[in-house]
Write an enzyme that holds these catalytic residues in place. Structure first.
Site, mmCIF file in Angstrom:
data_model
loop_
_atom_site.group_PDB
_atom_site.id
_atom_site.type_symbol
_atom_site.label_atom_id
_atom_site.label_comp_id
_atom_site.label_asym_id
_atom_site.label_seq_id
_atom_site.Cartn_x
_atom_site.Cartn_y
_atom_site.Cartn_z
ATOM 1 N N GLU A 197 0.836 -1.210 0.000
ATOM 2 C CA GLU A 197 0.000 0.000 0.000
ATOM 3 C C GLU A 197 0.870 1.259 0.000
ATOM 4 O O GLU A 197 0.481 2.278 -0.580
ATOM 5 C CB GLU A 197 -0.980 -0.010 1.191
ATOM 6 C CG GLU A 197 -1.990 -1.167 1.182
ATOM 7 C CD GLU A 197 -2.772 -1.313 -0.121
ATOM 8 O OE1 GLU A 197 -3.025 -0.303 -0.793
ATOM 9 O OE2 GLU A 197 -3.120 -2.467 -0.482
ATOM 10 N N HIS A 212 1.579 2.102 -3.547
ATOM 11 C CA HIS A 212 0.462 2.843 -4.160
ATOM 12 C C HIS A 212 0.503 4.300 -3.693
ATOM 13 O O HIS A 212 0.296 5.230 -4.471
ATOM 14 C CB HIS A 212 -0.882 2.240 -3.744
ATOM 15 C CG HIS A 212 -1.255 0.978 -4.487
ATOM 16 N ND1 HIS A 212 -1.338 0.917 -5.859
ATOM 17 C CD2 HIS A 212 -1.592 -0.262 -4.040
ATOM 18 C CE1 HIS A 212 -1.718 -0.315 -6.222
ATOM 19 N NE2 HIS A 212 -1.865 -1.040 -5.143
HETATM 20 ZN ZN LIG Z 1 -2.476 -3.097 -5.129
#
Ligand SMILES: [Zn+2]
Length: 501
Positions: free
Chosen positions: A263, A266
């Site tokens: 994450e 991202h």
């Molecule tokens: Zn992902």
């Protein structure tokens, strides 16, 4: 004409800010909201969604775009904003309201039916939902993209410009190499020692280590937050407000830490977007596959490397001293990368993961082409699992019913995960050519050059180029799965001490 462009910028900025509010309240719903507020929140989300839809389909926006489309007096950034806004407007206005409402209604009903069918292992209760979605998504495709096949139209939502035929060719290559390699690994006598990863890892220590790694690799905590939710995700309202979540399980240290790194990958994309045009399409992330390439770049290419394990081995020993007795960096690296075919996609390792996606892609493609029927799915699923991974799910809960995607009609989403892994690998090799010391940087915990490289080449480029153009611009060639395959073969043959090296 400048006035019309300014008018467009104002309209798009307002829509983007309303979407930012939506993202904040949906984040809150997953992370903070008291359970008793669910009914009120549903109403608030529906009301805001209505306002956003109104703004996005407003005739005044269409007129403004029509004026701008006939003029060629714009720079690259302005052209990109006009192009992207027109595309979005066309997509939103081409679909009849009735179809939008029916899809939304089925999505909500479908999710509830799926949750129960999965719990009770009853595929027959869920199959009518897939059947209905199939018809509606074909109808949607004929409105949105009448010139391409229905499945290509659905793919286009997630991987613009990529067709099922192109993906089939790439996935066939992966399948031909990976399935036999996994078979060899499963039957190899030598297996990495993973026993030290069993047992209890206190959650407060996992959380402290996750935050440390996330900060080390570049997540800016003054422009974002890391919290806990049932399913990890990356959200937020702006590059200066990026919300990531992870989850901790006391007996699965690897999953927790690597979900946090994923994450963070991202989030670095979102924090790295161009701030001066944060509310305009030009700064938006490119496609699902490119977004996933950024999470997988950090999770797989960086954090599962020997250099990364070397750097964090001392932290591991310090945080979990009772688990690290007699463990070496090498044991640690091998255990982090252990490969074991399993039924559940989200728990799959780096090597078996692509096969889970290939299976789903092939089923969706054949379903849309009318070559198979919904009732065939459980058996087809299980047969493919046996062929690709050598295991057969004992029931549909561990097979065809495991993912939520089809319950909301998200056909065409799955390939992005594996395209992302292929992009990540190709980007990594391109970076290695420009930064030959990258492994030393990782081993010494200096992640700044890596983050800067990704900021410069990918995050700040937004939607200026198509994914196909971007990959050529960065790596000098189109998407080429051969790099990914060589990387996997070399890495896993070494870990499992297989011949052929
Ligand atoms: Zn992902």
């Amino acid at each position: 004409m400048r006035k019309s462009y300014q008018n467009l910028v104002e309209k798009l900025t307002e829509i983007s800010r309303l979407n930012g509010v939506m993202n904040t309240i949906t984040w809150d719903q997953e992370v903070m909201m008291p359970s008793g507020s669910a009914y009120a929140r549903t109403g608030q989300i529906a009301a805001l969604a209505g306002v956003i839809h109104e703004r996005m389909t407003a005739p005044a926006l269409g007129e403004c775009l029509d004026e701008l489309k006939i003029c060629s007096d714009f720079n690259t950034v302005e052209c990109c904003n006009i192009r992207e806004a027109s595309r979005q407007y066309d997509l939103m206005t081409k679909i009849p309201k009735r179809l939008v409402q029916t899809l939304a209604e089925l999505s909500s009903r479908g999710h509830t039916i799926w949750v129960q069918a999965r719990r009770e292992n009853k595929f027959n209760d869920f199959s009518p939902v897939i059947q209905e979605f199939l018809l509606l998504k074909k109808e949607w495709a004929s409105c949105a993209f009448p010139d391409i096949s229905p499945y290509d139209a659905n793919l286009d939502l997630f991987e613009r410009g990529t067709t099922a035929a192109e993906i089939s060719a790439i996935f066939d290559q992966l399948k031909t190499t990976l399935a036999p390699l996994i078979h060899e690994i499963t039957h190899q006598t030598y297996q990495p020692d993973t026993a030290f990863l069993q047992g209890c890892f206190p959650i407060d220590k996992q959380a402290a280590l996750a935050r440390k790694i996330s900060q080390d690799i570049g997540f800016q905590f003054d422009k974002g937050r890391m919290d806990v939710s049932v399913h990890p995700f990356c959200g937020g309202s702006d590059p200066t407000d990026v919300r990531i979540t992870t989850r901790y399980s006391k007996d699965d240290f690897v999953e927790s830490i690597y979900a946090a790194i994923h994450e963070t990958g991202h989030a670095l994309y979102e924090q790295g977007r161009k701030i001066e045009s944060a509310d305009l399409p030009v700064s938006e992330s490119l496609t699902m596959g490119i977004h996933e390439s950024q999470s997988l770049f950090w999770e797989r290419m960086v954090a599962q490397s020997r250099a990364f394990c070397t750097h964090y081995f001392d932290s591991f020993c310090e945080f979990f001293s009772d688990k690290s007795q007699g463990i070496t960096v090498d044991t640690f690296y091998q255990a982090i990368n252990a490969c074991k075919p399993d039924f559940i996609r989200v728990e799959a390792d780096e090597l078996t993961y692509p096969l889970h996606l290939i299976l789903r892609f092939e089923i969706e493609r054949d379903l849309f082409a009318g070559n198979i029927s919904v009732n065939d799915l459980p058996e087809l699923w299980n047969e493919k699992m046996l062929t690709y991974l050598g295991i057969r799910p004992p029931n549909d809960t561990l097979g065809v019913l495991q993912d939520s995607h089809w319950s909301s009609g998200a056909f065409g989403y799955f390939p992005s995960y594996t395209l992302g892994a292929i992009y990540a690998c190709q980007f990594y090799f391109a970076m290695q050519r420009e930064l030959p010391d990258v492994e030393q940087f990782i081993a010494s915990g200096n992640f700044v050059p890596i983050k800067n490289w990704l900021n410069d080449k990918i995050h700040s480029q937004g939607k200026l180029y198509s994914p196909q153009e971007l990959v050529v611009k960065i790596t000098g060639e189109p998407l080429n799965p051969q790099h990914y395959l060589s990387y996997l073969e070399e890495k896993y043959r070494a870990i499992y001490r297989l011949n052929g090296l």
